[in-house]
Design a protein around this motif. Structure first.
Motif, PDB file in Angstrom:
ATOM      1  N   THR A  49     -41.375  84.762 -27.752  1.00  0.00           N
ATOM      2  CA  THR A  49     -41.861  85.760 -26.799  1.00  0.00           C
ATOM      3  C   THR A  49     -42.164  85.128 -25.447  1.00  0.00           C
ATOM      4  OG1 THR A  49     -42.770  87.097 -28.590  1.00  0.00           O
ATOM      5  CG2 THR A  49     -43.612  87.529 -26.383  1.00  0.00           C
ATOM      6  N   ASP A  50     -42.620  83.877 -25.447  1.00  0.00           N
ATOM      7  CA  ASP A  50     -42.841  83.170 -24.183  1.00  0.00           C
ATOM      8  C   ASP A  50     -41.522  83.023 -23.423  1.00  0.00           C
ATOM      9  OD1 ASP A  50     -45.682  82.572 -24.624  1.00  0.00           O
ATOM     10  OD2 ASP A  50     -44.977  81.198 -26.165  1.00  0.00           O
ATOM     11  N   ASP A  51     -40.474  82.645 -24.155  1.00  0.00           N
ATOM     12  CA  ASP A  51     -39.157  82.500 -23.521  1.00  0.00           C
ATOM     13  C   ASP A  51     -38.592  83.857 -23.135  1.00  0.00           C
ATOM     14  OD1 ASP A  51     -37.047  80.759 -22.662  1.00  0.00           O
ATOM     15  OD2 ASP A  51     -35.848  81.488 -24.336  1.00  0.00           O
ATOM     16  N   HIS A  52     -38.843  84.854 -23.969  1.00  0.00           N
ATOM     17  CA  HIS A  52     -38.403  86.229 -23.683  1.00  0.00           C
ATOM     18  C   HIS A  52     -38.947  86.672 -22.325  1.00  0.00           C
ATOM     19  CE1 HIS A  52     -36.975  90.203 -24.802  1.00  0.00           C
ATOM     20  NE2 HIS A  52     -38.169  90.724 -24.604  1.00  0.00           N
ATOM     21  N   GLY A  56     -36.839  87.009 -18.285  1.00  0.00           N
ATOM     22  CA  GLY A  56     -36.771  88.354 -17.733  1.00  0.00           C
ATOM     23  C   GLY A  56     -36.543  89.444 -18.751  1.00  0.00           C
ATOM     24  N   GLY A  57     -36.853  89.164 -20.014  1.00  0.00           N
ATOM     25  CA  GLY A  57     -36.618  90.143 -21.061  1.00  0.00           C
ATOM     26  C   GLY A  57     -37.674  91.220 -21.172  1.00  0.00           C
ATOM     27  N   MET A  58     -38.772  91.068 -20.427  1.00  0.00           N
ATOM     28  CA  MET A  58     -39.836  92.070 -20.457  1.00  0.00           C
ATOM     29  C   MET A  58     -39.743  92.976 -19.237  1.00  0.00           C
ATOM     30  SD  MET A  58     -43.124  89.935 -21.840  1.00  0.00           S
ATOM     31  CE  MET A  58     -43.201  89.379 -23.538  1.00  0.00           C
ATOM     32  N   ALA A  59     -40.530  94.044 -19.273  1.00  0.00           N
ATOM     33  CA  ALA A  59     -40.485  95.020 -18.188  1.00  0.00           C
ATOM     34  C   ALA A  59     -40.887  94.399 -16.855  1.00  0.00           C
ATOM     35  CB  ALA A  59     -41.398  96.206 -18.513  1.00  0.00           C
ATOM     36  N   VAL A 296     -37.768  91.202 -30.895  1.00  0.00           N
ATOM     37  CA  VAL A 296     -37.924  91.967 -29.654  1.00  0.00           C
ATOM     38  C   VAL A 296     -36.683  91.776 -28.782  1.00  0.00           C
ATOM     39  CG1 VAL A 296     -39.335  92.333 -27.599  1.00  0.00           C
ATOM     40  CG2 VAL A 296     -40.420  91.645 -29.742  1.00  0.00           C
ATOM     41  N   PRO A 297     -35.913  92.839 -28.544  1.00  0.00           N
ATOM     42  CA  PRO A 297     -34.697  92.711 -27.738  1.00  0.00           C
ATOM     43  C   PRO A 297     -35.010  92.760 -26.242  1.00  0.00           C
ATOM     44  CG  PRO A 297     -34.931  94.965 -28.457  1.00  0.00           C
ATOM     45  CD  PRO A 297     -36.085  94.203 -29.072  1.00  0.00           C
ATOM     46  N   PRO A 298     -34.078  92.382 -25.387  1.00  0.00           N
ATOM     47  CA  PRO A 298     -34.267  92.559 -23.944  1.00  0.00           C
ATOM     48  C   PRO A 298     -34.606  94.006 -23.623  1.00  0.00           C
ATOM     49  CG  PRO A 298     -32.354  91.184 -24.361  1.00  0.00           C
ATOM     50  CD  PRO A 298     -32.797  91.701 -25.703  1.00  0.00           C
ATOM     51  N   ILE A 299     -35.429  94.206 -22.617  1.00  0.00           N
ATOM     52  CA  ILE A 299     -36.024  95.505 -22.334  1.00  0.00           C
ATOM     53  C   ILE A 299     -34.990  96.609 -22.119  1.00  0.00           C
ATOM     54  CG2 ILE A 299     -36.176  95.105 -19.840  1.00  0.00           C
ATOM     55  CD1 ILE A 299     -38.827  96.875 -22.006  1.00  0.00           C
ATOM     56  N   LYS A 300     -33.808  96.285 -21.601  1.00  0.00           N
ATOM     57  CA  LYS A 300     -32.818  97.315 -21.298  1.00  0.00           C
ATOM     58  C   LYS A 300     -31.828  97.573 -22.436  1.00  0.00           C
ATOM     59  CE  LYS A 300     -32.966  96.590 -16.275  1.00  0.00           C
ATOM     60  NZ  LYS A 300     -32.174  96.261 -15.042  1.00  0.00           N
ATOM     61  N   ASP A 301     -31.902  96.767 -23.492  1.00  0.00           N
ATOM     62  CA  ASP A 301     -30.960  96.946 -24.608  1.00  0.00           C
ATOM     63  C   ASP A 301     -31.330  98.172 -25.439  1.00  0.00           C
ATOM     64  OD1 ASP A 301     -29.793  94.703 -23.681  1.00  0.00           O
ATOM     65  OD2 ASP A 301     -30.035  93.518 -25.505  1.00  0.00           O
TER      66      ASP A 301
END
Length: 379
Positions: A49-52, A56-59, A296-301
């Motif tokens: 989640t830190d790398d996520h 840029g995988g979060m909103a 947890v996938p990238p936010i736009k997936d």
């Protein structure tokens, strides 16, 4: 010399932008205000989640920020009105804190507080300020915790006291990754003895799920991963067999369906890729399979579902932090570690000093570690 009421200078790994290495800096950590707690961080896990967040995988993510959300440490001081802990207490920091007063907290099947910062990523205390700074410039916190620092300040609801005998470099993992995989098996899916489980992704969360499947009494546990170097550890922790999708001539869900004579009883996606989630759902029995999304996938997936996957009887569900109400459940998990029921040390591939945090991220990204723990060293 007492540090109570004073600004503490310490080392922290600061993120200044997306996809950039963290920078070890000397920061200032202000004393806790009312209903806040300052903690000397002893150990922190490096979680996907830190790398996520970093890629840029979060909103959103506000920079500069101190990442890290799997921490264990010792209470250094408390602000006015804090009664939950006192200086000297050993604690786990809660990345999904619970006020135990809001509608969500009080619901028996919820563990997601209305006040936590998950998904919002504001990066501030409840009073909308921060206790971190560097040369007068504010630094944001992360998931109500920020554990890539030798000292952190959290709101009182983001902490729970644990047994002082607990090894910090192990129980820090309870703060997110371990409880997420372990709890989803036991609390969300409620795996029954004598059943078949499939775990997609044999990283930290997946291996934790494997451990829980074994404890739950599953008689067949199939691990799925494209990195076969993880298979020996997976079998050590409970997998009865492992499959590499790259070695298969058919889609992996078809392979699993054939292996299990119609599909698994339970399946768990522990990676965070929507195409794998689709495969995971289809790998369960069409009439009664339980498909559980943990990654947890990238936010736009977005995942595409055929309604018939569900209309025949499958269930699809997700869980955050393994459906544990953390303030109530985590001390019990710590006790299970101390009693030997849970072996967290089996998940840890590397222990590194804070200064090697970027090495820890590289090991994780390249699939060369199950879990890496940062030890904060002398403060």
């Amino acid at each position: 010399m007492s540090t109570v009421g004073k600004v503490i200078k310490c080392k922290a790994a600061v993120a200044y932008d997306f996809k950039k290495p963290l920078v070890i800096e000397e920061i200032e950590v202000a004393p806790p205000k009312a209903h806040e707690v300052r903690v000397k961080v002893c150990a922190s896990g490096i979680c996907h989640t830190d790398d996520h967040a970093l890629v840029g995988g979060m909103a959103s993510l506000n920079f500069p920020v101190i990442l890290g959300h799997e921490g264990a440490g010792i209470v250094e001081s408390v602000g006015e009105g804090v009664f939950k802990v006192q200086p000297g207490d050993h604690v786990i920091l809660l990345c999904s804190p619970m006020c135990m007063k809001c509608k969500a907290c009080l619901h028996e099947e919820s563990n997601f507080c209305e006040k936590n910062d998950v998904g919002k990523n504001v990066g501030l205390m409840l009073d909308k300020t921060t206790r971190f700074s560097i040369k007068g410039k504010m630094i944001h916190n992360f998931m109500s915790t920020s554990t890539f620092t030798q000292y952190t300040v959290v709101d009182e609801f983001a902490i729970c006291r644990i047994d002082k005998a607990a090894p910090m470099d192990q129980v820090c993992l309870i703060g997110c990754g371990f409880s997420t995989g372990f709890g989803t098996v036991l609390n969300t899916a409620k795996v029954k003895p004598g059943t078949t489980c499939v775990v997609f992704g044999l990283g930290g969360i997946g291996m934790s799920a494997v451990m829980a499947c074994k404890i739950a009494g599953a008689t067949r546990i199939i691990g799925v991963d494209i990195n076969p170097t993880k298979f020996p550890k997976a079998k050590e922790l409970g997998c009865t067999e492992c499959v590499n999708p790259n070695d298969c001539s058919k889609p992996i869900h078809e392979v699993i369906t054939e292996m299990t004579n119609g599909g698994a009883d339970y399946a768990f996606e522990c990676i965070g890729k929507v195409d794998v989630m689709a495969s995971m759902i289809q790998s369960t029995n069409y009439a009664f399979g339980s498909a559980n999304i943990i990654g947890v996938p990238p936010i736009k997936d977005r995942i595409s579902l055929d309604a018939m996957w569900l209309l025949t009887g499958r269930t699809v569900q997700g869980a955050f932090l393994g459906d544990y109400k953390a303030p109530e459940a985590f001390p019990g998990l710590v006790n299970d570690v101390l009693s030997g029921k849970i072996n967290l040390s089996a998940l840890i591939s590397y222990k590194l000093p804070l200064e090697d945090v970027n090495k820890g991220f590289d090991l994780m990204r390249n699939g060369k570690t199950i879990r890496t723990v940062l030890e904060m060293g002398k403060h």
